[in-house]
Scaffold this motif. Structure first.
Motif, PDB file in Angstrom:
ATOM      1  N   PHE A  69     -93.920  23.480  54.812  1.00 41.78           N
ATOM      2  CA  PHE A  69     -95.049  23.409  55.751  1.00 41.78           C
ATOM      3  C   PHE A  69     -95.289  21.979  56.244  1.00 41.78           C
ATOM      4  O   PHE A  69     -95.421  21.747  57.449  1.00 41.78           O
ATOM      5  CB  PHE A  69     -96.326  23.967  55.123  1.00 41.78           C
ATOM      6  N   GLU A  70     -95.357  21.027  55.328  1.00 42.60           N
ATOM      7  CA  GLU A  70     -95.643  19.648  55.726  1.00 42.60           C
ATOM      8  C   GLU A  70     -94.536  19.080  56.606  1.00 42.60           C
ATOM      9  O   GLU A  70     -94.817  18.391  57.594  1.00 42.60           O
ATOM     10  CB  GLU A  70     -95.875  18.767  54.497  1.00 42.60           C
ATOM     11  N   GLU A  71     -93.302  19.378  56.285  1.00 42.77           N
ATOM     12  CA  GLU A  71     -92.184  18.887  57.090  1.00 42.77           C
ATOM     13  C   GLU A  71     -92.196  19.508  58.483  1.00 42.77           C
ATOM     14  O   GLU A  71     -91.906  18.833  59.480  1.00 42.77           O
ATOM     15  CB  GLU A  71     -90.851  19.177  56.386  1.00 42.77           C
ATOM     16  N   VAL A  72     -92.527  20.796  58.563  1.00 43.00           N
ATOM     17  CA  VAL A  72     -92.615  21.465  59.868  1.00 43.00           C
ATOM     18  C   VAL A  72     -93.710  20.821  60.710  1.00 43.00           C
ATOM     19  O   VAL A  72     -93.519  20.541  61.900  1.00 43.00           O
ATOM     20  CB  VAL A  72     -92.882  22.980  59.703  1.00 43.00           C
ATOM     21  N   THR A  73     -94.839  20.547  60.077  1.00 44.43           N
ATOM     22  CA  THR A  73     -95.955  19.933  60.803  1.00 44.43           C
ATOM     23  C   THR A  73     -95.578  18.539  61.305  1.00 44.43           C
ATOM     24  O   THR A  73     -95.866  18.195  62.457  1.00 44.43           O
ATOM     25  CB  THR A  73     -97.200  19.866  59.897  1.00 44.43           C
ATOM     26  N   ARG A  74     -94.932  17.769  60.462  1.00 44.10           N
ATOM     27  CA  ARG A  74     -94.495  16.425  60.892  1.00 44.10           C
ATOM     28  C   ARG A  74     -93.529  16.526  62.068  1.00 44.10           C
ATOM     29  O   ARG A  74     -93.621  15.777  63.040  1.00 44.10           O
ATOM     30  CB  ARG A  74     -93.830  15.683  59.736  1.00 44.10           C
ATOM     31  N   ALA A  75     -92.595  17.445  61.986  1.00 43.84           N
ATOM     32  CA  ALA A  75     -91.622  17.618  63.070  1.00 43.84           C
ATOM     33  C   ALA A  75     -92.327  18.074  64.354  1.00 43.84           C
ATOM     34  O   ALA A  75     -92.004  17.591  65.448  1.00 43.84           O
ATOM     35  CB  ALA A  75     -90.560  18.635  62.658  1.00 43.84           C
ATOM     36  N   LEU A  76     -93.296  18.965  64.231  1.00 39.96           N
ATOM     37  CA  LEU A  76     -94.042  19.440  65.399  1.00 39.96           C
ATOM     38  C   LEU A  76     -94.702  18.280  66.129  1.00 39.96           C
ATOM     39  O   LEU A  76     -94.535  18.110  67.338  1.00 39.96           O
ATOM     40  CB  LEU A  76     -95.100  20.461  64.964  1.00 39.96           C
ATOM     41  N   TYR A  77     -95.439  17.463  65.401  1.00 39.68           N
ATOM     42  CA  TYR A  77     -96.178  16.369  66.034  1.00 39.68           C
ATOM     43  C   TYR A  77     -95.276  15.208  66.451  1.00 39.68           C
ATOM     44  O   TYR A  77     -95.675  14.391  67.276  1.00 39.68           O
ATOM     45  CB  TYR A  77     -97.327  15.905  65.140  1.00 39.68           C
ATOM     46  N   ALA A  78     -94.049  15.162  65.913  1.00 41.93           N
ATOM     47  CA  ALA A  78     -93.088  14.143  66.343  1.00 41.93           C
ATOM     48  C   ALA A  78     -92.266  14.623  67.531  1.00 41.93           C
ATOM     49  O   ALA A  78     -91.436  13.882  68.048  1.00 41.93           O
ATOM     50  CB  ALA A  78     -92.164  13.776  65.184  1.00 41.93           C
ATOM     51  N   GLY A  79     -92.487  15.871  67.946  1.00 35.86           N
ATOM     52  CA  GLY A  79     -91.737  16.408  69.078  1.00 35.86           C
ATOM     53  C   GLY A  79     -90.330  16.845  68.710  1.00 35.86           C
ATOM     54  O   GLY A  79     -89.488  17.050  69.579  1.00 35.86           O
ATOM     55  N   LYS A  80     -90.061  17.043  67.429  1.00 34.83           N
ATOM     56  CA  LYS A  80     -88.743  17.484  66.958  1.00 34.83           C
ATOM     57  C   LYS A  80     -88.795  19.000  66.742  1.00 34.83           C
ATOM     58  O   LYS A  80     -88.811  19.494  65.613  1.00 34.83           O
ATOM     59  CB  LYS A  80     -88.373  16.752  65.672  1.00 34.83           C
ATOM     60  N   TYR A  81     -88.804  19.722  67.855  1.00 37.14           N
ATOM     61  CA  TYR A  81     -89.069  21.161  67.817  1.00 37.14           C
ATOM     62  C   TYR A  81     -87.933  21.958  67.185  1.00 37.14           C
ATOM     63  O   TYR A  81     -88.185  22.923  66.459  1.00 37.14           O
ATOM     64  CB  TYR A  81     -89.388  21.662  69.221  1.00 37.14           C
ATOM     65  N   ASP A  82     -86.686  21.577  67.444  1.00 38.73           N
ATOM     66  CA  ASP A  82     -85.568  22.284  66.813  1.00 38.73           C
ATOM     67  C   ASP A  82     -85.615  22.118  65.297  1.00 38.73           C
ATOM     68  O   ASP A  82     -85.347  23.059  64.551  1.00 38.73           O
ATOM     69  CB  ASP A  82     -84.227  21.781  67.359  1.00 38.73           C
ATOM     70  N   GLN A  83     -85.962  20.919  64.843  1.00 41.87           N
ATOM     71  CA  GLN A  83     -86.082  20.679  63.407  1.00 41.87           C
ATOM     72  C   GLN A  83     -87.214  21.527  62.814  1.00 41.87           C
ATOM     73  O   GLN A  83     -87.054  22.108  61.742  1.00 41.87           O
ATOM     74  CB  GLN A  83     -86.344  19.198  63.147  1.00 41.87           C
ATOM     75  N   ALA A  84     -88.327  21.619  63.536  1.00 39.91           N
ATOM     76  CA  ALA A  84     -89.449  22.442  63.053  1.00 39.91           C
ATOM     77  C   ALA A  84     -89.020  23.894  62.913  1.00 39.91           C
ATOM     78  O   ALA A  84     -89.300  24.535  61.892  1.00 39.91           O
ATOM     79  CB  ALA A  84     -90.633  22.315  64.012  1.00 39.91           C
ATOM     80  N   ARG A  85     -88.320  24.416  63.928  1.00 42.70           N
ATOM     81  CA  ARG A  85     -87.848  25.809  63.867  1.00 42.70           C
ATOM     82  C   ARG A  85     -86.891  26.012  62.682  1.00 42.70           C
ATOM     83  O   ARG A  85     -86.964  27.024  61.989  1.00 42.70           O
ATOM     84  CB  ARG A  85     -87.149  26.179  65.170  1.00 42.70           C
ATOM     85  N   HIS A  86     -85.999  25.057  62.487  1.00 44.32           N
ATOM     86  CA  HIS A  86     -85.038  25.164  61.388  1.00 44.32           C
ATOM     87  C   HIS A  86     -85.753  25.182  60.036  1.00 44.32           C
ATOM     88  O   HIS A  86     -85.405  25.963  59.151  1.00 44.32           O
ATOM     89  CB  HIS A  86     -84.031  24.005  61.457  1.00 44.32           C
ATOM     90  N   LEU A  87     -86.769  24.332  59.890  1.00 46.01           N
ATOM     91  CA  LEU A  87     -87.471  24.224  58.609  1.00 46.01           C
ATOM     92  C   LEU A  87     -88.329  25.450  58.289  1.00 46.01           C
ATOM     93  O   LEU A  87     -88.631  25.702  57.126  1.00 46.01           O
ATOM     94  CB  LEU A  87     -88.335  22.965  58.597  1.00 46.01           C
ATOM     95  N   MET A  88     -88.702  26.217  59.295  1.00 46.07           N
ATOM     96  CA  MET A  88     -89.530  27.406  59.024  1.00 46.07           C
ATOM     97  C   MET A  88     -88.687  28.674  58.865  1.00 46.07           C
ATOM     98  O   MET A  88     -89.226  29.776  58.802  1.00 46.07           O
ATOM     99  CB  MET A  88     -90.618  27.583  60.095  1.00 46.07           C
ATOM    100  N   ARG A  89     -87.372  28.523  58.713  1.00 44.24           N
ATOM    101  CA  ARG A  89     -86.474  29.676  58.652  1.00 44.24           C
ATOM    102  C   ARG A  89     -86.773  30.618  57.484  1.00 44.24           C
ATOM    103  O   ARG A  89     -86.463  31.804  57.557  1.00 44.24           O
ATOM    104  CB  ARG A  89     -85.025  29.204  58.608  1.00 44.24           C
ATOM    105  N   ASP A  90     -87.373  30.117  56.391  1.00 40.63           N
ATOM    106  CA  ASP A  90     -87.637  30.958  55.219  1.00 40.63           C
ATOM    107  C   ASP A  90     -89.037  31.562  55.225  1.00 40.63           C
ATOM    108  O   ASP A  90     -89.424  32.222  54.256  1.00 40.63           O
ATOM    109  CB  ASP A  90     -87.433  30.144  53.932  1.00 40.63           C
ATOM    110  N   TRP A  91     -89.789  31.343  56.294  1.00 41.71           N
ATOM    111  CA  TRP A  91     -91.138  31.902  56.372  1.00 41.71           C
ATOM    112  C   TRP A  91     -91.056  33.393  56.683  1.00 41.71           C
ATOM    113  O   TRP A  91     -90.070  33.863  57.271  1.00 41.71           O
ATOM    114  CB  TRP A  91     -91.942  31.206  57.465  1.00 41.71           C
ATOM    115  N   PRO A  92     -92.094  34.151  56.323  1.00 38.19           N
ATOM    116  CA  PRO A  92     -92.115  35.576  56.686  1.00 38.19           C
ATOM    117  C   PRO A  92     -91.933  35.740  58.205  1.00 38.19           C
ATOM    118  O   PRO A  92     -92.430  34.934  58.992  1.00 38.19           O
ATOM    119  CB  PRO A  92     -93.514  36.033  56.250  1.00 38.19           C
ATOM    120  N   ILE A  93     -91.227  36.778  58.575  1.00 40.70           N
ATOM    121  CA  ILE A  93     -90.790  36.961  59.967  1.00 40.70           C
ATOM    122  C   ILE A  93     -91.950  36.954  60.962  1.00 40.70           C
ATOM    123  O   ILE A  93     -91.846  36.347  62.030  1.00 40.70           O
ATOM    124  CB  ILE A  93     -89.934  38.251  60.114  1.00 40.70           C
TER     125      ILE A  93
END
Length: 153
Positions: A108-132
């Motif tokens: 969660f924290e890494e996804v949030t950091r990526a979101l606010y840094a504008g690293k959207y592909d990284q955010a999507r990759h990091l949330m891959r294990d979240w419920p669909i």
């Protein structure tokens, strides 16, 4: 937005608490009687503005009066950066959703950091294990950020 609500008690007690909760049943807006000039039917509100004398002098020299000039300046400023406003709103919406729905999920924290840094592909990759369902909605919100950022550039 997230709220805490107490579901303890009987159904009637819970419903009584719900009926008085300001989020579900806000106080009706009280109409203020008109006390001065203005156009309340248009939603015009009188508020105090503090400026230096040179600012007042300039405003008073402009056609249409101080209020009209201020309205035009605000509208012009809003038109210059609406995409940046949209990007901020989109990021905040995604961040709030993820805090409530995914705050305890992996990365969660890494996804949030990526979101606010504008690293959207990284955010999507990091949330891959979240419920669909949570991931799907978060990805839609991230896509709104991508679209807003493209429009801003």
């Amino acid at each position: 937005r997230q709220i805490d609500f107490d579901f303890r008690g009987t159904i009637d007690e819970v419903l009584a608490k719900l009926r008085v909760h300001p989020l579900f049943f806000p106080e009706p807006a009280k109409e203020k009687p008109q006390t001065g000039p203005g156009r309340p039917r248009l939603g015009v509100q009188c508020r105090e503005v503090c400026l230096l004398p040179r600012h007042w002098d300039w405003l008073e020299s402009q056609p249409g009066g101080s209020s009209a000039v201020l309205r035009r300046l605000v509208d012009a400023a809003r038109k210059q950066v609406p995409e940046k406003d949209e990007l901020g709103l989109s990021r905040d919406a995604a961040g709030k959703f993820m805090l409530v729905m995914a705050g305890n999920l992996p990365n969660f924290e890494e996804v949030t950091r990526a979101l606010y840094a504008g690293k959207y592909d990284q955010a999507r990759h990091l949330m891959r294990d979240w419920p669909i369902d949570i991931r799907a909605h978060a990805e839609r919100l991230v896509q709104r950020c991508v679209t807003a950022e493209k429009q801003a550039h």
